[in-house]
Design an enzyme around this catalytic site. Structure first.
Site, PDB file in Angstrom:
ATOM      1  N   LEU A 180       0.832  -1.219   0.000  1.00  0.00           N
ATOM      2  CA  LEU A 180       0.000   0.000   0.000  1.00  0.00           C
ATOM      3  C   LEU A 180       0.861   1.261   0.000  1.00  0.00           C
ATOM      4  O   LEU A 180       1.993   1.265   0.468  1.00  0.00           O
ATOM      5  CB  LEU A 180      -0.974   0.013   1.180  1.00  0.00           C
ATOM      6  CG  LEU A 180      -0.444   0.143   2.605  1.00  0.00           C
ATOM      7  CD1 LEU A 180      -0.111   1.577   2.968  1.00  0.00           C
ATOM      8  CD2 LEU A 180      -1.478  -0.402   3.571  1.00  0.00           C
ATOM      9  N   GLU A 225       1.049   5.293   1.167  1.00  0.00           N
ATOM     10  CA  GLU A 225       0.455   6.289   2.058  1.00  0.00           C
ATOM     11  C   GLU A 225      -0.362   7.254   1.210  1.00  0.00           C
ATOM     12  O   GLU A 225       0.006   7.567   0.078  1.00  0.00           O
ATOM     13  CB  GLU A 225       1.537   7.034   2.835  1.00  0.00           C
ATOM     14  CG  GLU A 225       2.190   6.140   3.866  1.00  0.00           C
ATOM     15  CD  GLU A 225       3.227   6.863   4.718  1.00  0.00           C
ATOM     16  OE1 GLU A 225       3.074   8.067   4.967  1.00  0.00           O
ATOM     17  OE2 GLU A 225       4.195   6.197   5.109  1.00  0.00           O
ATOM     18  N   CYS A 228       9.658   4.579   3.738  1.00  0.00           N
ATOM     19  CA  CYS A 228       9.828   3.292   3.040  1.00  0.00           C
ATOM     20  C   CYS A 228      10.983   3.291   2.038  1.00  0.00           C
ATOM     21  O   CYS A 228      11.999   2.642   2.278  1.00  0.00           O
ATOM     22  CB  CYS A 228       8.536   2.903   2.338  1.00  0.00           C
ATOM     23  SG  CYS A 228       7.158   2.796   3.480  1.00  0.00           S
TER      24      CYS A 228
HETATM   25  C1  UGA Z   1       6.045   3.170  -1.208  1.00  0.00           C
HETATM   26  C2  UGA Z   1       5.604   2.257  -2.358  1.00  0.00           C
HETATM   27  O1  UGA Z   1       5.124   3.042  -3.452  1.00  0.00           O
HETATM   28  C3  UGA Z   1       4.507   1.300  -1.889  1.00  0.00           C
HETATM   29  O2  UGA Z   1       4.147   0.402  -2.944  1.00  0.00           O
HETATM   30  C4  UGA Z   1       5.028   0.508  -0.699  1.00  0.00           C
HETATM   31  O3  UGA Z   1       4.026  -0.385  -0.202  1.00  0.00           O
HETATM   32  C5  UGA Z   1       5.421   1.484   0.397  1.00  0.00           C
HETATM   33  O4  UGA Z   1       6.436   2.374  -0.085  1.00  0.00           O
HETATM   34  C6  UGA Z   1       5.962   0.670   1.565  1.00  0.00           C
HETATM   35  O5  UGA Z   1       7.062   0.151   1.450  1.00  0.00           O
HETATM   36  O6  UGA Z   1       5.247   0.485   2.552  1.00  0.00           O
HETATM   37  P1  UGA Z   1       5.014   5.390  -0.110  1.00  0.00           P
HETATM   38  O7  UGA Z   1       6.269   5.451   0.700  1.00  0.00           O
HETATM   39  O8  UGA Z   1       3.709   5.582   0.551  1.00  0.00           O
HETATM   40  O9  UGA Z   1       4.909   3.976  -0.872  1.00  0.00           O
HETATM   41  O10 UGA Z   1       5.129   6.529  -1.215  1.00  0.00           O
HETATM   42  P2  UGA Z   1       5.352   6.615  -2.800  1.00  0.00           P
HETATM   43  O11 UGA Z   1       4.071   6.943  -3.446  1.00  0.00           O
HETATM   44  O12 UGA Z   1       6.103   5.452  -3.306  1.00  0.00           O
HETATM   45  O13 UGA Z   1       6.269   7.914  -2.881  1.00  0.00           O
HETATM   46  C7  UGA Z   1       7.586   7.891  -2.313  1.00  0.00           C
HETATM   47  C8  UGA Z   1       8.315   9.165  -2.608  1.00  0.00           C
HETATM   48  O14 UGA Z   1       8.644   9.252  -3.986  1.00  0.00           O
HETATM   49  C9  UGA Z   1       7.562  10.447  -2.272  1.00  0.00           C
HETATM   50  O15 UGA Z   1       8.442  11.324  -1.599  1.00  0.00           O
HETATM   51  C10 UGA Z   1       7.163  10.986  -3.630  1.00  0.00           C
HETATM   52  O16 UGA Z   1       7.040  12.381  -3.645  1.00  0.00           O
HETATM   53  C11 UGA Z   1       8.334  10.531  -4.478  1.00  0.00           C
HETATM   54  N1  UGA Z   1       8.023  10.414  -5.938  1.00  0.00           N
HETATM   55  C12 UGA Z   1       7.106   9.536  -6.375  1.00  0.00           C
HETATM   56  C13 UGA Z   1       8.719  11.199  -6.849  1.00  0.00           C
HETATM   57  O17 UGA Z   1       9.596  12.015  -6.468  1.00  0.00           O
HETATM   58  N2  UGA Z   1       8.440  11.076  -8.171  1.00  0.00           N
HETATM   59  C14 UGA Z   1       7.513  10.200  -8.649  1.00  0.00           C
HETATM   60  O18 UGA Z   1       7.325  10.129  -9.879  1.00  0.00           O
HETATM   61  C15 UGA Z   1       6.821   9.410  -7.722  1.00  0.00           C
END
Ligand code: UGA
Length: 419
Positions: A132, A134, A246
Protein backbone atom coordinates in the site's frame (compact mmCIF):
# COMPACT_ATOMS: atom_id res chain seq x y z
CA UNK A 1 -10.01 -7.01 7.70
CA UNK A 2 -13.13 -6.05 9.64
CA UNK A 3 -14.51 -4.38 6.53
CA UNK A 4 -13.99 -7.68 4.69
CA UNK A 5 -16.25 -9.30 7.30
CA UNK A 6 -13.78 -10.73 9.83
CA UNK A 7 -13.76 -10.49 13.62
CA UNK A 8 -10.61 -8.51 14.39
CA UNK A 9 -8.63 -7.49 17.44
CA UNK A 10 -5.92 -4.86 16.90
CA UNK A 11 -3.05 -4.97 19.39
CA UNK A 12 -0.40 -2.33 20.11
CA UNK A 13 1.91 -1.58 23.03
CA UNK A 14 0.99 2.13 23.02
CA UNK A 15 -2.09 2.71 25.24
CA UNK A 16 -2.71 6.16 23.71
CA UNK A 17 -2.98 4.72 20.22
CA UNK A 18 -5.35 2.03 21.47
CA UNK A 19 -7.54 4.58 23.21
CA UNK A 20 -7.68 6.81 20.11
CA UNK A 21 -8.32 3.94 17.71
CA UNK A 22 -11.10 2.63 19.95
CA UNK A 23 -12.88 5.95 19.46
CA UNK A 24 -12.17 5.94 15.69
CA UNK A 25 -9.32 8.44 15.84
CA UNK A 26 -6.42 7.41 13.62
CA UNK A 27 -2.89 8.08 14.96
CA UNK A 28 -1.97 9.70 11.59
CA UNK A 29 -3.72 11.38 8.69
CA UNK A 30 -4.82 8.96 6.00
CA UNK A 31 -7.75 9.84 3.73
CA UNK A 32 -10.83 7.74 4.47
CA UNK A 33 -9.32 5.87 7.41
CA UNK A 34 -11.28 7.49 10.24
CA UNK A 35 -14.51 7.09 8.32
CA UNK A 36 -13.74 3.40 7.78
CA UNK A 37 -12.82 2.96 11.47
CA UNK A 38 -16.09 4.53 12.53
CA UNK A 39 -18.02 2.28 10.18
CA UNK A 40 -16.42 -1.00 11.29
CA UNK A 41 -16.33 -0.12 15.00
CA UNK A 42 -20.12 0.21 14.80
CA UNK A 43 -20.42 -3.34 13.48
CA UNK A 44 -18.66 -4.63 16.62
CA UNK A 45 -16.27 -6.69 14.47
CA UNK A 46 -13.22 -4.60 15.43
CA UNK A 47 -11.78 -3.78 18.82
CA UNK A 48 -8.39 -2.66 20.11
CA UNK A 49 -6.30 -3.67 23.12
CA UNK A 50 -2.78 -3.50 24.53
CA UNK A 51 -3.09 -7.06 25.84
CA UNK A 52 -1.38 -9.54 23.49
CA UNK A 53 -2.99 -12.49 25.31
CA UNK A 54 -6.20 -11.50 23.50
CA UNK A 55 -4.65 -13.03 20.39
CA UNK A 56 -5.51 -16.40 21.96
CA UNK A 57 -8.43 -18.11 20.28
CA UNK A 58 -7.98 -16.25 17.00
CA UNK A 59 -6.68 -18.38 14.16
CA UNK A 60 -4.87 -15.84 11.95
CA UNK A 61 -2.30 -13.38 13.37
CA UNK A 62 -0.87 -10.51 11.31
CA UNK A 63 2.53 -9.02 12.10
CA UNK A 64 2.31 -5.39 10.93
CA UNK A 65 4.97 -3.56 12.95
CA UNK A 66 7.63 -1.27 11.51
CA UNK A 67 11.21 -2.15 10.55
CA UNK A 68 12.95 1.24 10.73
CA UNK A 69 16.56 1.88 9.74
CA UNK A 70 18.97 1.04 12.59
CA UNK A 71 20.58 4.10 14.15
CA UNK A 72 23.91 4.83 12.44
CA UNK A 73 23.59 1.80 10.13
CA UNK A 74 21.86 0.93 6.88
CA UNK A 75 20.34 -2.35 8.10
CA UNK A 76 16.71 -2.74 9.18
CA UNK A 77 15.91 -2.90 12.88
CA UNK A 78 13.97 -6.12 13.50
CA UNK A 79 13.39 -5.54 17.22
CA UNK A 80 9.65 -5.01 16.83
CA UNK A 81 9.04 -7.92 14.45
CA UNK A 82 10.96 -10.27 16.73
CA UNK A 83 9.10 -8.97 19.79
CA UNK A 84 5.73 -9.68 18.18
CA UNK A 85 6.72 -13.15 16.99
CA UNK A 86 8.02 -14.20 20.42
CA UNK A 87 5.18 -12.38 22.18
CA UNK A 88 2.63 -14.41 20.21
CA UNK A 89 4.17 -17.81 21.02
CA UNK A 90 2.33 -18.44 24.32
CA UNK A 91 -1.02 -17.65 22.70
CA UNK A 92 -0.88 -19.68 19.49
CA UNK A 93 -3.06 -22.79 19.08
CA UNK A 94 -2.37 -25.82 16.86
CA UNK A 95 -2.82 -25.05 13.17
CA UNK A 96 -2.79 -21.25 13.63
CA UNK A 97 -1.52 -19.06 10.79
CA UNK A 98 0.95 -16.22 11.37
CA UNK A 99 1.06 -13.70 8.49
CA UNK A 100 4.07 -11.40 8.14
CA UNK A 101 3.33 -8.05 6.48
CA UNK A 102 6.35 -6.07 7.68
CA UNK A 103 9.16 -5.24 5.23
CA UNK A 104 12.05 -7.47 6.33
CA UNK A 105 15.50 -8.54 5.11
CA UNK A 106 15.41 -11.79 3.14
CA UNK A 107 15.85 -14.74 5.49
CA UNK A 108 13.72 -13.34 8.29
CA UNK A 109 10.59 -15.38 7.47
CA UNK A 110 12.40 -18.73 7.54
CA UNK A 111 14.04 -17.78 10.83
CA UNK A 112 10.68 -16.81 12.36
CA UNK A 113 8.98 -19.94 10.97
CA UNK A 114 11.66 -22.05 12.67
CA UNK A 115 11.15 -20.19 15.95
CA UNK A 116 7.37 -20.66 15.80
CA UNK A 117 7.54 -24.32 14.75
CA UNK A 118 9.87 -25.22 17.63
CA UNK A 119 6.92 -24.62 19.99
CA UNK A 120 4.01 -25.11 17.60
CA UNK A 121 4.90 -27.69 14.93
CA UNK A 122 1.47 -27.43 13.27
CA UNK A 123 1.42 -23.61 13.02
CA UNK A 124 2.24 -21.94 9.67
CA UNK A 125 3.97 -18.73 8.71
CA UNK A 126 3.13 -16.95 5.44
CA UNK A 127 5.13 -13.95 4.27
CA UNK A 128 2.61 -11.65 2.63
CA UNK A 129 4.30 -8.32 1.81
CA UNK A 130 2.38 -5.07 1.90
CA UNK A 131 2.31 -2.79 -1.14
CA UNK A 132 0.00 0.00 0.00
CA UNK A 133 0.94 3.62 -0.59
CA UNK A 134 0.45 6.29 2.06
CA UNK A 135 -2.34 8.60 1.02
CA UNK A 136 -4.07 5.70 -0.79
CA UNK A 137 -3.84 3.13 2.00
CA UNK A 138 -7.55 2.38 2.34
CA UNK A 139 -8.16 1.77 -1.36
CA UNK A 140 -4.87 -0.12 -1.78
CA UNK A 141 -5.84 -2.42 1.11
CA UNK A 142 -9.42 -3.11 0.06
CA UNK A 143 -8.53 -3.38 -3.64
CA UNK A 144 -4.85 -4.36 -3.85
CA UNK A 145 -3.27 -4.95 -7.24
CA UNK A 146 -1.78 -8.29 -6.20
CA UNK A 147 -1.26 -10.68 -3.31
CA UNK A 148 2.05 -12.45 -2.79
CA UNK A 149 2.08 -15.45 -0.45
CA UNK A 150 5.46 -16.79 0.66
CA UNK A 151 5.06 -20.27 2.20
CA UNK A 152 7.68 -22.62 3.62
CA UNK A 153 7.61 -25.09 0.71
CA UNK A 154 6.65 -22.58 -1.99
CA UNK A 155 3.67 -24.77 -2.93
CA UNK A 156 0.07 -23.89 -3.86
CA UNK A 157 -0.95 -26.99 -1.87
CA UNK A 158 0.50 -25.70 1.38
CA UNK A 159 -2.45 -25.71 3.82
CA UNK A 160 -1.68 -22.11 4.82
CA UNK A 161 -2.63 -20.92 1.31
CA UNK A 162 -6.29 -21.91 1.67
CA UNK A 163 -6.51 -20.22 5.07
CA UNK A 164 -5.19 -16.90 3.72
CA UNK A 165 -7.42 -17.27 0.63
CA UNK A 166 -10.40 -17.35 3.01
CA UNK A 167 -9.18 -14.16 4.71
CA UNK A 168 -8.86 -12.39 1.34
CA UNK A 169 -11.94 -14.03 -0.21
CA UNK A 170 -13.59 -10.71 -1.15
CA UNK A 171 -10.69 -9.12 -3.11
CA UNK A 172 -9.71 -12.52 -4.57
CA UNK A 173 -13.24 -13.03 -5.90
CA UNK A 174 -13.06 -9.53 -7.36
CA UNK A 175 -10.12 -10.74 -9.45
CA UNK A 176 -7.01 -9.64 -7.52
CA UNK A 177 -4.14 -11.82 -8.81
CA UNK A 178 -2.28 -13.87 -6.23
CA UNK A 179 1.09 -15.51 -6.51
CA UNK A 180 2.31 -18.31 -4.28
CA UNK A 181 6.04 -18.61 -3.77
CA UNK A 182 8.63 -19.42 -1.10
CA UNK A 183 9.50 -17.28 1.91
CA UNK A 184 12.68 -15.78 0.46
CA UNK A 185 11.12 -14.82 -2.87
CA UNK A 186 8.15 -13.17 -1.15
CA UNK A 187 10.50 -11.10 1.02
CA UNK A 188 12.56 -10.14 -2.02
CA UNK A 189 9.47 -9.14 -4.04
CA UNK A 190 8.94 -6.29 -1.63
CA UNK A 191 12.58 -5.17 -1.58
CA UNK A 192 12.77 -5.44 -5.37
CA UNK A 193 9.52 -3.53 -5.96
CA UNK A 194 10.57 -0.60 -3.78
CA UNK A 195 14.08 -0.62 -5.26
CA UNK A 196 12.63 -0.51 -8.76
CA UNK A 197 10.37 2.43 -7.85
CA UNK A 198 13.26 4.29 -6.24
CA UNK A 199 15.43 3.59 -9.29
CA UNK A 200 12.76 4.90 -11.63
CA UNK A 201 12.57 8.17 -9.68
CA UNK A 202 16.36 8.56 -9.51
CA UNK A 203 16.62 7.72 -13.21
CA UNK A 204 14.32 10.59 -14.15
CA UNK A 205 16.07 12.88 -11.67
CA UNK A 206 19.40 12.01 -13.32
CA UNK A 207 17.80 12.90 -16.66
CA UNK A 208 16.71 16.18 -15.07
CA UNK A 209 20.37 16.95 -14.30
CA UNK A 210 21.28 16.32 -17.95
CA UNK A 211 18.28 18.36 -19.13
CA UNK A 212 19.42 21.27 -16.99
CA UNK A 213 22.92 21.07 -18.42
CA UNK A 214 21.63 20.96 -22.00
CA UNK A 215 18.59 23.24 -21.87
CA UNK A 216 16.12 20.37 -22.41
CA UNK A 217 12.84 19.78 -20.58
CA UNK A 218 12.55 16.66 -18.38
CA UNK A 219 8.75 16.81 -18.23
CA UNK A 220 8.48 16.52 -22.03
CA UNK A 221 11.14 13.81 -21.97
CA UNK A 222 9.20 11.82 -19.32
CA UNK A 223 5.96 12.18 -21.32
CA UNK A 224 7.67 10.91 -24.44
CA UNK A 225 9.52 7.92 -22.97
CA UNK A 226 6.49 7.13 -20.75
CA UNK A 227 4.35 6.50 -23.84
CA UNK A 228 6.42 3.38 -24.45
CA UNK A 229 4.37 0.97 -22.38
CA UNK A 230 7.47 -1.03 -21.51
CA UNK A 231 8.60 2.09 -19.62
CA UNK A 232 5.29 3.70 -18.52
CA UNK A 233 4.76 7.30 -17.35
CA UNK A 234 4.11 6.54 -13.66
CA UNK A 235 6.93 7.32 -11.18
CA UNK A 236 8.73 9.44 -13.77
CA UNK A 237 8.08 12.78 -12.09
CA UNK A 238 11.39 14.55 -11.65
CA UNK A 239 11.63 16.82 -8.64
CA UNK A 240 13.12 17.01 -5.18
CA UNK A 241 13.38 13.22 -4.92
CA UNK A 242 11.82 10.49 -2.84
CA UNK A 243 11.44 10.45 0.92
CA UNK A 244 9.18 8.86 3.51
CA UNK A 245 9.43 5.88 5.81
CA UNK A 246 9.83 3.29 3.04
CA UNK A 247 11.85 3.86 -0.16
CA UNK A 248 14.97 5.47 1.39
CA UNK A 249 15.37 3.01 4.24
CA UNK A 250 14.30 0.00 2.18
CA UNK A 251 16.98 0.46 -0.48
CA UNK A 252 19.60 0.92 2.25
CA UNK A 253 18.44 -2.17 4.15
CA UNK A 254 18.42 -4.14 0.88
CA UNK A 255 22.05 -3.16 0.18
CA UNK A 256 23.04 -4.07 3.74
CA UNK A 257 21.39 -7.49 3.48
CA UNK A 258 22.92 -8.20 0.08
CA UNK A 259 26.30 -7.38 1.65
CA UNK A 260 25.71 -9.94 4.41
CA UNK A 261 24.84 -12.51 1.76
CA UNK A 262 28.00 -11.75 -0.25
CA UNK A 263 25.94 -10.29 -3.10
CA UNK A 264 26.76 -6.62 -2.47
CA UNK A 265 28.06 -6.06 -6.01
CA UNK A 266 24.62 -6.83 -7.40
CA UNK A 267 23.18 -3.79 -5.66
CA UNK A 268 25.93 -1.18 -5.93
CA UNK A 269 23.67 0.68 -8.39
CA UNK A 270 21.32 1.38 -5.45
CA UNK A 271 24.09 3.43 -3.84
CA UNK A 272 23.93 5.67 -6.91
CA UNK A 273 20.12 5.73 -6.73
CA UNK A 274 20.43 6.99 -3.16
CA UNK A 275 23.17 9.50 -4.08
CA UNK A 276 21.19 10.97 -7.01
CA UNK A 277 18.21 11.29 -4.67
CA UNK A 278 20.16 13.13 -1.96
CA UNK A 279 21.76 15.39 -4.59
CA UNK A 280 18.30 16.75 -5.47
CA UNK A 281 18.07 18.44 -2.12
CA UNK A 282 21.34 20.35 -2.46
CA UNK A 283 20.47 21.21 -6.06
CA UNK A 284 17.26 22.91 -4.90
CA UNK A 285 19.18 24.93 -2.31
CA UNK A 286 21.69 25.97 -4.99
CA UNK A 287 18.88 27.03 -7.36
CA UNK A 288 17.19 28.92 -4.54
CA UNK A 289 20.42 30.85 -3.95
CA UNK A 290 20.72 31.62 -7.67
CA UNK A 291 17.16 32.92 -7.69
CA UNK A 292 17.99 35.28 -4.81
CA UNK A 293 21.07 36.82 -6.46
CA UNK A 294 23.46 34.33 -4.84
CA UNK A 295 22.64 35.02 -1.21
CA UNK A 296 19.89 33.66 0.97
CA UNK A 297 20.94 35.78 3.94
CA UNK A 298 17.87 37.47 5.43
CA UNK A 299 15.63 36.36 2.54
CA UNK A 300 12.06 35.62 3.57
CA UNK A 301 11.31 32.20 2.11
CA UNK A 302 7.96 30.38 2.04
CA UNK A 303 7.97 26.60 1.69
CA UNK A 304 4.71 25.06 0.47
CA UNK A 305 4.55 21.51 1.84
CA UNK A 306 6.24 19.64 4.67
CA UNK A 307 4.99 16.07 4.22
CA UNK A 308 7.07 13.67 2.11
CA UNK A 309 4.14 13.44 -0.29
CA UNK A 310 0.62 14.89 -0.55
CA UNK A 311 -2.37 13.37 1.31
CA UNK A 312 -0.13 12.36 4.19
CA UNK A 313 1.07 13.98 7.43
CA UNK A 314 4.20 11.82 7.41
CA UNK A 315 7.45 13.84 7.59
CA UNK A 316 9.87 10.92 7.92
CA UNK A 317 12.85 11.67 5.67
CA UNK A 318 10.82 14.43 4.03
CA UNK A 319 12.87 16.11 1.28
CA UNK A 320 10.74 19.25 1.74
CA UNK A 321 11.72 19.69 5.38
CA UNK A 322 15.32 18.80 4.78
CA UNK A 323 15.48 21.55 2.11
CA UNK A 324 13.68 24.02 4.39
CA UNK A 325 16.25 23.35 7.14
CA UNK A 326 19.16 23.79 4.70
CA UNK A 327 17.75 27.11 3.45
CA UNK A 328 17.55 28.28 7.04
CA UNK A 329 21.18 27.25 7.60
CA UNK A 330 22.08 29.49 4.63
CA UNK A 331 20.57 32.44 6.47
CA UNK A 332 17.05 32.51 5.01
CA UNK A 333 14.05 33.15 7.25
CA UNK A 334 11.90 30.16 6.38
CA UNK A 335 8.16 29.75 6.92
CA UNK A 336 6.71 26.32 6.18
CA UNK A 337 3.06 25.62 5.55
CA UNK A 338 1.24 22.31 4.99
CA UNK A 339 -2.43 21.29 5.24
CA UNK A 340 -1.80 18.31 7.57
CA UNK A 341 1.83 17.81 8.52
CA UNK A 342 2.68 20.91 10.59
CA UNK A 343 2.44 19.27 14.06
CA UNK A 344 4.77 16.46 12.98
CA UNK A 345 7.09 18.89 11.21
CA UNK A 346 7.34 21.17 14.25
CA UNK A 347 8.28 18.21 16.45
CA UNK A 348 11.10 17.21 14.10
CA UNK A 349 12.35 20.69 13.07
CA UNK A 350 11.45 23.04 15.94
CA UNK A 351 13.88 25.66 14.58
CA UNK A 352 11.68 26.42 11.52
CA UNK A 353 8.68 28.76 11.52
CA UNK A 354 5.27 27.35 10.70
CA UNK A 355 2.06 28.95 9.46
CA UNK A 356 -1.22 27.09 8.91
CA UNK A 357 -2.79 29.58 6.55
CA UNK A 358 -1.31 29.46 3.04
CA UNK A 359 -2.10 33.10 2.26
CA UNK A 360 -0.50 34.32 5.50
CA UNK A 361 2.56 32.13 4.83
CA UNK A 362 2.94 33.79 1.42
CA UNK A 363 2.67 37.37 2.66
CA UNK A 364 5.83 39.36 1.94
CA UNK A 365 7.86 36.33 0.75
CA UNK A 366 11.01 37.03 -1.28
CA UNK A 367 10.79 33.53 -2.75
CA UNK A 368 8.29 30.66 -2.72
CA UNK A 369 9.22 26.98 -3.03
CA UNK A 370 6.59 24.38 -3.90
CA UNK A 371 7.99 21.20 -2.33
CA UNK A 372 4.97 18.92 -1.68
CA UNK A 373 2.35 18.94 -4.43
CA UNK A 374 -0.86 19.15 -2.39
CA UNK A 375 -3.76 19.88 -4.74
CA UNK A 376 -4.49 23.21 -3.07
CA UNK A 377 -0.97 24.40 -3.94
CA UNK A 378 -1.22 23.10 -7.51
CA UNK A 379 -4.42 25.18 -7.83
CA UNK A 380 -2.78 28.45 -6.72
CA UNK A 381 -3.44 31.34 -9.08
CA UNK A 382 -0.14 33.10 -9.95
CA UNK A 383 -1.93 36.41 -10.65
CA UNK A 384 -3.74 36.37 -7.32
CA UNK A 385 -0.81 35.44 -5.11
CA UNK A 386 1.61 37.79 -6.90
CA UNK A 387 -0.14 40.51 -4.89
CA UNK A 388 0.63 38.77 -1.59
CA UNK A 389 4.34 38.10 -1.91
CA UNK A 390 7.17 40.63 -1.61
CA UNK A 391 8.99 39.40 -4.73
CA UNK A 392 7.38 36.99 -7.23
CA UNK A 393 9.97 34.20 -7.38
CA UNK A 394 8.76 30.59 -7.65
CA UNK A 395 10.94 27.50 -7.35
CA UNK A 396 8.69 24.62 -8.37
CA UNK A 397 10.28 21.55 -6.78
CA UNK A 398 7.69 19.18 -8.26
CA UNK A 399 7.32 20.66 -11.77
CA UNK A 400 3.56 21.00 -11.33
CA UNK A 401 3.07 24.55 -12.60
CA UNK A 402 2.87 25.80 -16.18
CA UNK A 403 6.01 27.95 -16.53
CA UNK A 404 4.43 30.14 -19.25
CA UNK A 405 1.44 30.96 -17.10
CA UNK A 406 3.58 31.90 -14.10
CA UNK A 407 5.98 33.96 -16.16
CA UNK A 408 3.08 35.77 -17.86
CA UNK A 409 1.83 36.67 -14.37
CA UNK A 410 5.16 38.37 -13.66
CA UNK A 411 6.92 35.58 -11.75
CA UNK A 412 10.52 34.50 -12.08
CA UNK A 413 9.83 30.79 -12.42
CA UNK A 414 12.30 27.90 -12.03
CA UNK A 415 11.41 24.23 -12.26
CA UNK A 416 13.77 21.26 -11.96
CA UNK A 417 15.24 19.96 -15.19
CA UNK A 418 13.28 22.36 -17.36
CA UNK A 419 14.34 25.64 -18.96
C1 UGA B 1 6.04 3.17 -1.21
C2 UGA B 1 5.60 2.26 -2.36
O1 UGA B 1 5.12 3.04 -3.45
C3 UGA B 1 4.51 1.30 -1.89
O2 UGA B 1 4.15 0.40 -2.94
C4 UGA B 1 5.03 0.51 -0.70
O3 UGA B 1 4.03 -0.38 -0.20
C5 UGA B 1 5.42 1.48 0.40
O4 UGA B 1 6.44 2.37 -0.09
C6 UGA B 1 5.96 0.67 1.56
O5 UGA B 1 7.06 0.15 1.45
O6 UGA B 1 5.25 0.48 2.55
P1 UGA B 1 5.01 5.39 -0.11
O7 UGA B 1 6.27 5.45 0.70
O8 UGA B 1 3.71 5.58 0.55
O9 UGA B 1 4.91 3.98 -0.87
O10 UGA B 1 5.13 6.53 -1.22
P2 UGA B 1 5.35 6.61 -2.80
O11 UGA B 1 4.07 6.94 -3.45
O12 UGA B 1 6.10 5.45 -3.31
O13 UGA B 1 6.27 7.91 -2.88
C7 UGA B 1 7.59 7.89 -2.31
C8 UGA B 1 8.31 9.17 -2.61
O14 UGA B 1 8.64 9.25 -3.99
C9 UGA B 1 7.56 10.45 -2.27
O15 UGA B 1 8.44 11.32 -1.60
C10 UGA B 1 7.16 10.99 -3.63
O16 UGA B 1 7.04 12.38 -3.65
C11 UGA B 1 8.33 10.53 -4.48
N1 UGA B 1 8.02 10.41 -5.94
C12 UGA B 1 7.11 9.54 -6.38
C13 UGA B 1 8.72 11.20 -6.85
O17 UGA B 1 9.60 12.01 -6.47
N2 UGA B 1 8.44 11.08 -8.17
C14 UGA B 1 7.51 10.20 -8.65
O18 UGA B 1 7.33 10.13 -9.88
C15 UGA B 1 6.82 9.41 -7.72
Amino acid sequence: MAKLGHEVVGIDVDPRKIENLSTSRAPFYEPGLEHLLEEVLQTGRLRFTTDISEAKGNSVHFICVGTPQKKGENAADLTYVDAVATGLLPFLSPGDLVVGKSTVPVGTASRLAHLINLEHPSAHLIWNPEFLREGHAVADTLRPDRFVYGVSDGSEDNPAVAVLDDVYAVPLQAGTPRLVTDHATAELVKAAANSFLATKISFINAMAEVCEASGADVTGLADAIGLDDRIGRKFLNAGIGFGGGCLPKDIRAFMARAGELGADQALTFLREVDAINMRRRSRVVELARNLCDDSLLGQQVTVLGAAFKPESDDVRDSPALSIAAQLQLHGAVVTVTDPKALPNAARRFPELQYEECTRKALEGADMVLLLTEWQEYCDLDPYEIAGLVGAPRMLDGRNVFDPNKWRAAGWTYRGLGRP
